[in-house]
Design an enzyme around this catalytic site. Structure first.
Site: not given
Length: 631
Positions: A397, A369, A283
């Protein structure tokens, strides 16, 4: 406008078809230009940064090998898509990303035929790509379907639900696992540890791939080698898991090595059935500050690409997230039963300090979640006091878990709901427009919306001390600057506050942070102003008093009008057989476009002029003559 003369290759690429005209030997130079262009563009305008830098070579390779948009390319998570947008006809508009009427920060079907599936939340790509592959095969369509899943998205259960199904129906599709070890924060969990073992296994993989090519598959030794390979590679790489799920595993390979990427993609492209290509990336690749500080460079505002991000001093006023962060640590010091939970949003939800001061009471469950909420329910069953710190849009969610696992069992779980209401630049996928509507209908649930920073702290304590499920929703950004008490005070459950008494027949009932503009309007038109504080239970006594002593009522909230707090007020009046003119002001019945928070509030008619005009248009006969206002 970026000077394209400095990007001779990119200047010639207005679509992937243009990219495919270049030879493979030219692709590394194109990738270099793409990375430099991305750095310049995001530095000038801000936006998601590190994830895009990490997939530059992968993006170039994918659009070169596959015939997009005929072949379907599904990105997950969406903030990886900036290089994709640059190569698919949006190069010259990339600096408008996140801005009003500019490009969306995530793939969006309405924006481009190359954005095959809208993305905002993570871990959806494999399910979507599987659906596309099944539909294509039913039509006899030979198109290829590719899902690119990364930035921690493989930690979510939905990804494995899709893998489980995909391995059973055996579609012709490719899943690319972009493994960079990061979400926004570092990836966590057993899956991450398993993936990390792949970093030390490349020598083994090179050896076994060479052996597979050298040994005839149908020979006795070839069959023996195949069985040995399955046992041996399981000790070093995560391939066994994916292959047991029915996906042919290839990798891990260097995601920044274009020749290796092209070879691997061309190979798996020709293979039938479900394929999984494991790609290792970094990243922030190619921009040293972003590689060294991957969390800070996940998403950025405008910056000098030479100097990098400049650390800013503390803001003049704390954000609501800061208020929660301080409260969480203060309450933890007062009550050792408190446990903090986040689904991979340590920085965004304000748990950095808590994670350092109370590491044994801090639980990052990764992008999961549903698990976060049921985990909290299980903790509450055993006498713990869990606090789930979660964005409004991500709580959606876990709604089933909030209903069945928490509210139905009346368990003592506190929901600290950040980014509620209008969020702004991240657009419709991240807007917290609906939490008041979907939380207030749950039996046993207490729902609060603070008007300012002081109320936010007090409501967090109120919800925490309430012996059942409670939700406190607060917006992104700073409040009006209310002075806070250090004490951990509470409010009486379900009691509103009358802020001013008017004399011209109009009562304004304000929920949450809309109190500031409502107060200005109330003063202008001499209306009564009520800070409702509680969305559930509503203060019926105050509502009935306002209806009996005023000629009209206005409700204001930073939530969808449909089913929201104002609807609750109307339900109270209806239940008592009271008819009074009522105007509901809130977010309209549509998905809000991206822009700054102030711009989106203006679009929704919830800025000061919009509120004023709506009230005067509906109730001109009930209000005093407006006085001049600085708003």
């Amino acid at each position: 406008m970026t000077d394209l003369s400095r990007y001779p290759y990119l200047a010639q690429i207005d679509s992937p078809e243009d990219l495919r005209r270049f030879s493979e030997d030219e692709l590394p130079a194109i990738a270099d230009e793409l990375r430099a262009y991305l750095i310049e563009a995001v530095a000038s305008s801000g936006g998601h940064f590190g994830a895009g830098l990490g997939v530059v070579e992968l993006t170039v390779a994918l659009h070169h090998v596959f015939k997009t948009p005929v072949d379907r390319l599904v990105w997950d998570v969406g903030h990886q898509c900036y290089p994709h947008k640059i190569l698919t006809g949006r190069r010259d508009r990339i600096t408008t990303i996140k801005k009003k009427e500019g490009l969306a920060p995530f793939p969006r079907r309405e924006e481009s035929e190359y954005d095959t599936f809208g993305v905002g939340h993570s871990s959806t790509s494999i399910s979507a790509a599987l659906g596309m592959a099944i539909a294509a095969q039913r039509k006899g369509d030979p198109r290829k379907v590719v899902a690119v899943i990364g930035d921690g998205a493989m930690t979510a259960g939905m990804a494995f639900e899709a893998l489980n199904h995909g391995g059973d129906v055996e579609p012709n599709m490719l899943v690319i696992l972009n493994d960079n070890g990061m979400s926004i924060s570092e990836n966590v969990g057993a899956m991450t540890k398993m993936m990390a073992r792949a970093m030390s296994s490349r020598t083994l993989n090179v050896w076994r791939e060479r052996a597979k090519r050298a040994i005839p598959k149908q020979s006795l030794f070839g069959r023996f080698f195949k069985r040995w390979e399955e046992h041996a590679k399981g000790m070093f790489v995560p391939s066994t898991l994916f292959e047991e799920l029915g996906f042919h595993y290839t990798g891990p390979i260097d995601g920044h090595n274009l020749p290796q990427l092209l070879t691997a993609l061309n190979t798996v492209k020709s293979l039938p059935g479900p394929q999984l290509l494991h790609v290792m990336t970094t990243k922030g690749k190619g921009y040293e500050p972003a590689e060294k500080a991957q969390i800070e460079y996940h998403a950025v505002g405008p910056f000098d690409p030479v100097a990098g991000l400049i650390k800013k001093g503390a803001p003049a006023k704390p954000t609501y997230t800061d208020i929660f962060s301080d409260w969480l640590c203060d309450m933890s010091a007062a009550d050792e039963r408190l446990l903090g939970i986040t689904p991979a949003m340590r920085e965004g939800s304000g748990l950095v300090r808590f994670s350092k001061e109370y590491p044994q009471r801090y639980f990052d469950v990764a992008i999961a979640e549903q698990h976060a909420v049921t985990l909290a329910a299980g903790m509450a069953c055993e006498g713990a006091k869990p606090v789930v710190a979660i964005y409004s849009t991500f709580l959606q969610r876990a709604y089933d878990q909030a209903i069945h696992d928490v509210a139905l069992q009346n368990l003592d779980v506190t929901f600290a709901i950040d980014r509620a209401g209008v969020v702004g630049p991240d657009g419709a996928t991240h807007s917290g427009s609906f939490d008041l509507s979907f939380m207030r209908v749950l039996p046993n649930m207490v729902v609060m919306a603070p008007a300012d920073e002081a109320e936010c702290r007090t409501m967090l304590t109120t919800g925490y001390q309430y012996p059942g499920p409670a939700a406190i929703r607060y917006p992104r950004g700073v409040g009006p600057g209310a002075v806070m008490r250090e004490e951990l005070d509470t409010f009486p459950i379900g009691k509103a506050e009358v802020r001013r008494r008017g004399h011209h027949g109009l009562a304004i009932l304000s929920f949450g942070t809309m109190l500031s503009p409502a107060a200005i309007i109330a003063a202008e038109v001499d209306a009564t102003l009520v800070n409702m504080r509680f969305v559930k239970p509503l203060d019926e006594e105050v509502i009935l008093e306002m209806a009996s002593t005023h000629k009209a009522i206005v409700t204001i909230e930073d939530n969808a009008i449909a089913g929201g707090a104002g609807t609750g007020v109307a339900e109270v009046l209806s239940a008592h057989g009271i008819t009074v003119p009522i105007l509901h002001l809130g977010l309209p019945d549509l998905y809000l476009e991206h822009g700054s928070r102030d711009e989106v509030l203006t679009m929704a008619g919830l800025d000061l002029p919009g509120i004023r005009n709506a009230i005067l248009a509906r109730f001109p006969q009930y209000v005093a003559t407006p006085v001049a206002s600085a708003g």
